[in-house]
Every structure is written in structure tokens, then in C-alpha cells.
Design a protein around this motif. Structure first.
Motif, PDB file in Angstrom:
ATOM      1  N   LEU A   4      71.730 -84.024-132.265  1.00 63.56           N
ATOM      2  CA  LEU A   4      71.530 -85.284-131.562  1.00 63.56           C
ATOM      3  C   LEU A   4      72.737 -85.440-130.644  1.00 63.56           C
ATOM      4  CD1 LEU A   4      70.141 -88.011-131.082  1.00 63.56           C
ATOM      5  CD2 LEU A   4      71.370 -88.888-133.087  1.00 63.56           C
ATOM      6  N   LEU A   5      72.496 -85.525-129.336  1.00 62.81           N
ATOM      7  CA  LEU A   5      73.591 -85.677-128.383  1.00 62.81           C
ATOM      8  C   LEU A   5      73.988 -87.134-128.262  1.00 62.81           C
ATOM      9  CD1 LEU A   5      72.510 -83.398-125.393  1.00 62.81           C
ATOM     10  CD2 LEU A   5      74.024 -82.838-127.300  1.00 62.81           C
ATOM     11  N   ASP A   6      75.294 -87.393-128.257  1.00 67.60           N
ATOM     12  CA  ASP A   6      75.716 -88.757-127.972  1.00 67.60           C
ATOM     13  C   ASP A   6      75.588 -88.996-126.468  1.00 67.60           C
ATOM     14  OD1 ASP A   6      78.065 -87.882-126.689  1.00 67.60           O
ATOM     15  OD2 ASP A   6      79.389 -89.020-127.973  1.00 67.60           O
ATOM     16  N   THR A   7      75.705 -90.240-126.062  1.00 69.94           N
ATOM     17  CA  THR A   7      75.426 -90.617-124.678  1.00 69.94           C
ATOM     18  C   THR A   7      76.372 -89.934-123.698  1.00 69.94           C
ATOM     19  OG1 THR A   7      74.633 -92.734-125.520  1.00 69.94           O
ATOM     20  CG2 THR A   7      75.054 -92.596-123.160  1.00 69.94           C
ATOM     21  N   HIS A   8      77.663 -89.884-124.019  1.00 69.90           N
ATOM     22  CA  HIS A   8      78.617 -89.248-123.101  1.00 69.90           C
ATOM     23  C   HIS A   8      78.304 -87.774-122.901  1.00 69.90           C
ATOM     24  CE1 HIS A   8      81.298 -92.755-123.868  1.00 69.90           C
ATOM     25  NE2 HIS A   8      81.444 -92.606-122.578  1.00 69.90           N
ATOM     26  N   LEU A   9      78.044 -87.066-123.991  1.00 75.87           N
ATOM     27  CA  LEU A   9      77.752 -85.641-123.857  1.00 75.87           C
ATOM     28  C   LEU A   9      76.470 -85.416-123.071  1.00 75.87           C
ATOM     29  CD1 LEU A   9      78.802 -84.091-127.277  1.00 75.87           C
ATOM     30  CD2 LEU A   9      80.072 -84.177-125.131  1.00 75.87           C
ATOM     31  N   LEU A  10      75.494 -86.274-123.267  1.00 74.99           N
ATOM     32  CA  LEU A  10      74.255 -86.163-122.496  1.00 74.99           C
ATOM     33  C   LEU A  10      74.541 -86.323-121.005  1.00 74.99           C
ATOM     34  CD1 LEU A  10      71.157 -86.055-122.202  1.00 74.99           C
ATOM     35  CD2 LEU A  10      71.172 -88.543-122.521  1.00 74.99           C
ATOM     36  N   LEU A  11      75.304 -87.358-120.653  1.00 74.52           N
ATOM     37  CA  LEU A  11      75.634 -87.579-119.244  1.00 74.52           C
ATOM     38  C   LEU A  11      76.413 -86.409-118.668  1.00 74.52           C
ATOM     39  CD1 LEU A  11      76.504 -91.372-119.309  1.00 74.52           C
ATOM     40  CD2 LEU A  11      74.627 -90.299-118.042  1.00 74.52           C
ATOM     41  N   VAL A  36      67.595 -86.515-127.962  1.00 70.81           N
ATOM     42  CA  VAL A  36      68.251 -87.597-127.234  1.00 70.81           C
ATOM     43  C   VAL A  36      67.627 -88.883-127.738  1.00 70.81           C
ATOM     44  CG1 VAL A  36      68.625 -88.665-124.985  1.00 70.81           C
ATOM     45  CG2 VAL A  36      68.660 -86.158-125.204  1.00 70.81           C
ATOM     46  N   SER A  37      68.454 -89.782-128.202  1.00 70.56           N
ATOM     47  CA  SER A  37      67.967 -91.030-128.767  1.00 70.56           C
ATOM     48  C   SER A  37      67.565 -92.021-127.688  1.00 70.56           C
ATOM     49  CB  SER A  37      69.053 -91.665-129.638  1.00 70.56           C
ATOM     50  OG  SER A  37      68.634 -92.932-130.089  1.00 70.56           O
ATOM     51  N   CYS A  61      65.548 -89.069-117.197  1.00 68.00           N
ATOM     52  CA  CYS A  61      64.463 -88.886-118.175  1.00 68.00           C
ATOM     53  C   CYS A  61      63.662 -87.624-117.886  1.00 68.00           C
ATOM     54  CB  CYS A  61      63.547 -90.106-118.173  1.00 68.00           C
ATOM     55  SG  CYS A  61      64.290 -91.568-118.916  1.00 68.00           S
ATOM     56  N   ARG A  62      63.396 -87.372-116.621  1.00 70.95           N
ATOM     57  CA  ARG A  62      62.665 -86.146-116.266  1.00 70.95           C
ATOM     58  C   ARG A  62      63.472 -84.911-116.629  1.00 70.95           C
ATOM     59  NH1 ARG A  62      61.405 -89.386-111.793  1.00 70.95           N
ATOM     60  NH2 ARG A  62      63.036 -88.408-110.530  1.00 70.95           N
ATOM     61  N   GLN A  63      64.804 -84.950-116.365  1.00 73.95           N
ATOM     62  CA  GLN A  63      65.646 -83.787-116.632  1.00 73.95           C
ATOM     63  C   GLN A  63      65.764 -83.504-118.123  1.00 73.95           C
ATOM     64  OE1 GLN A  63      66.716 -81.784-114.081  1.00 73.95           O
ATOM     65  NE2 GLN A  63      67.101 -80.388-115.782  1.00 73.95           N
ATOM     66  N   ILE A  64      65.776 -84.541-118.921  1.00 71.75           N
ATOM     67  CA  ILE A  64      65.819 -84.347-120.371  1.00 71.75           C
ATOM     68  C   ILE A  64      64.635 -83.497-120.818  1.00 71.75           C
ATOM     69  CG2 ILE A  64      65.449 -85.578-122.570  1.00 71.75           C
ATOM     70  CD1 ILE A  64      67.330 -87.766-121.399  1.00 71.75           C
ATOM     71  N   GLU A  65      63.460 -83.810-120.288  1.00 70.32           N
ATOM     72  CA  GLU A  65      62.263 -83.050-120.664  1.00 70.32           C
ATOM     73  C   GLU A  65      62.283 -81.649-120.069  1.00 70.32           C
ATOM     74  OE1 GLU A  65      58.925 -85.627-119.935  1.00 70.32           O
ATOM     75  OE2 GLU A  65      59.776 -87.155-121.260  1.00 70.32           O
ATOM     76  N   VAL A  66      62.758 -81.513-118.813  1.00 66.41           N
ATOM     77  CA  VAL A  66      62.866 -80.194-118.184  1.00 66.41           C
ATOM     78  C   VAL A  66      63.784 -79.290-119.000  1.00 66.41           C
ATOM     79  CG1 VAL A  66      63.814 -78.978-116.159  1.00 66.41           C
ATOM     80  CG2 VAL A  66      62.312 -80.960-115.846  1.00 66.41           C
ATOM     81  N   ASP A  67      64.879 -79.860-119.505  1.00 64.64           N
ATOM     82  CA  ASP A  67      65.832 -79.080-120.297  1.00 64.64           C
ATOM     83  C   ASP A  67      65.334 -78.779-121.707  1.00 64.64           C
ATOM     84  OD1 ASP A  67      67.510 -78.986-118.138  1.00 64.64           O
ATOM     85  OD2 ASP A  67      68.993 -80.390-118.933  1.00 64.64           O
ATOM     86  N   GLY A  68      64.167 -79.306-122.061  1.00 69.73           N
ATOM     87  CA  GLY A  68      63.591 -79.018-123.372  1.00 69.73           C
ATOM     88  C   GLY A  68      64.109 -79.891-124.492  1.00 69.73           C
ATOM     89  N   TRP A  71      62.890 -86.563-127.237  1.00 66.96           N
ATOM     90  CA  TRP A  71      63.254 -87.962-127.437  1.00 66.96           C
ATOM     91  C   TRP A  71      63.194 -88.306-128.913  1.00 66.96           C
ATOM     92  CZ3 TRP A  71      65.732 -90.599-124.010  1.00 66.96           C
ATOM     93  CH2 TRP A  71      65.536 -90.364-122.654  1.00 66.96           C
ATOM     94  N   LEU A  72      64.167 -89.062-129.370  1.00 69.78           N
ATOM     95  CA  LEU A  72      64.181 -89.576-130.738  1.00 69.78           C
ATOM     96  C   LEU A  72      63.982 -91.088-130.659  1.00 69.78           C
ATOM     97  CD1 LEU A  72      64.568 -89.116-133.768  1.00 69.78           C
ATOM     98  CD2 LEU A  72      67.037 -89.414-133.394  1.00 69.78           C
ATOM     99  N   PRO A  73      62.795 -91.568-131.015  1.00 70.30           N
ATOM    100  CA  PRO A  73      62.558 -93.011-131.000  1.00 70.30           C
ATOM    101  C   PRO A  73      63.413 -93.716-132.052  1.00 70.30           C
ATOM    102  CG  PRO A  73      60.490 -91.793-131.170  1.00 70.30           C
ATOM    103  CD  PRO A  73      61.606 -90.815-131.398  1.00 70.30           C
ATOM    104  N   ILE A  74      63.624 -94.989-131.850  1.00 69.00           N
ATOM    105  CA  ILE A  74      64.337 -95.814-132.823  1.00 69.00           C
ATOM    106  C   ILE A  74      63.309 -96.348-133.813  1.00 69.00           C
ATOM    107  CG2 ILE A  74      65.729 -97.894-133.147  1.00 69.00           C
ATOM    108  CD1 ILE A  74      66.645 -97.492-130.186  1.00 69.00           C
ATOM    109  N   SER A  75      63.539 -96.127-135.095  1.00 69.39           N
ATOM    110  CA  SER A  75      62.593 -96.569-136.124  1.00 69.39           C
ATOM    111  C   SER A  75      63.254 -97.573-137.069  1.00 69.39           C
ATOM    112  CB  SER A  75      62.082 -95.369-136.918  1.00 69.39           C
ATOM    113  OG  SER A  75      63.119 -94.837-137.721  1.00 69.39           O
TER     114      SER A  75
END
Length: 127
Positions: A4-11, A36-37, A61-68, A71-75
């Protein structure tokens, strides 16, 4: 390994790869699954609306999916797990706490550059 990537690492991964620590790049490149949460998207949306972050969220959001990445929904179990986390006076960021709770609940390994999150134990990998 499921990350699970934190927000900074994702950016950093998506927009500023030169900031990404080598250990983070290696972990992402060798992981079985990368999540990605929705909490990260929520955090970025708030920061964009406040003028604290400038990023094209639709493109992100598009790039997240392109990179494979997935998404992790909040439950509800994720939110309930936040209540069980120990409090820390020097770190009360609700988005970070939710990411830790998600990592504990799923289970996933939370990849972060935030040393304050390391205190949550083996569910966090500091890079």
C-alpha cells in the motif's frame, strides 16, 4: 508482497520520480500487487481544493490504472481499526492513521518515507 503506497510516495512515483527513494522504487518494481487507498485520493482532493497541492487528479487516477495499481476502497473495518490504533501526540494525521489501519486490516505492507509511521510496527516499511 502486497504493498500500500502512502500519498507522498504515490505522488513521487507518478510526478517526481527523482524524489523517490531507491528502496521504494525497488519495492514497487518487485511487488506482487500495489494498492492506492481512496484515502490518498481524498487527501489529495482536499489539498488541491485548499491550494496546498497542484495536481491533475483525473490524470493521476488514469495513471494509477495504467501503472497497474489497484484502488483500495475505504471500508467499515478499516475505519473501526483506526479507533484501535495507539494515539501519538506528535502525529495525528487522520489520513496516515487510516492508511495504517488499512494495512493492518487487509493485511498489506504500507510503504512510506514518514519515519513517524514506523512506530506502528511490521505493517510499515520505511524507505
Amino acid at each position: 508482497m502486497r504493498l500500500l503506497l502512502d500519498t507522498h510516495l504515490l505522488l513521487w512515483w507518478l510526478g517526481w520520480p527523482q524524489r523517490l527513494p531507491a528502496a521504494a522504487r525497488q519495492a514497487v518494481e518487485t511487488a506482487d500487487q500495489i494498492y492506492v487507498s481512496h484515502a490518498s485520493l481524498w487527501e489529495m482532493a482536499i489539498k488541491c481544493s485548499l491550494g496546498k497541492l497542484t495536481v491533475d487528479l483525473q490524470a493521476l487516477c488514469r495513471q494509477i490504472e495504467v501503472d497497474g495499481f489497484e484502488w483500495l476502497p475505504i471500508s467499515a473495518p478499516h475505519l473501526l481499526a483506526v479507533a484501535a490504533l495507539p494515539p501519538h501526540d506528535d502525529h495525528k494525521d487522520p489520513f496516515d492513521r487510516l492508511l495504517v489501519a488499512q494495512a493492518l486490516t487487509e493485511p498489506l505492507l504500507l510503504l512510506t518515507a514518514d519515519a513517524k509511521l514506523a512506530r506502528y510496527g511490521s505493517v510499515v516499511r520505511l524507505v
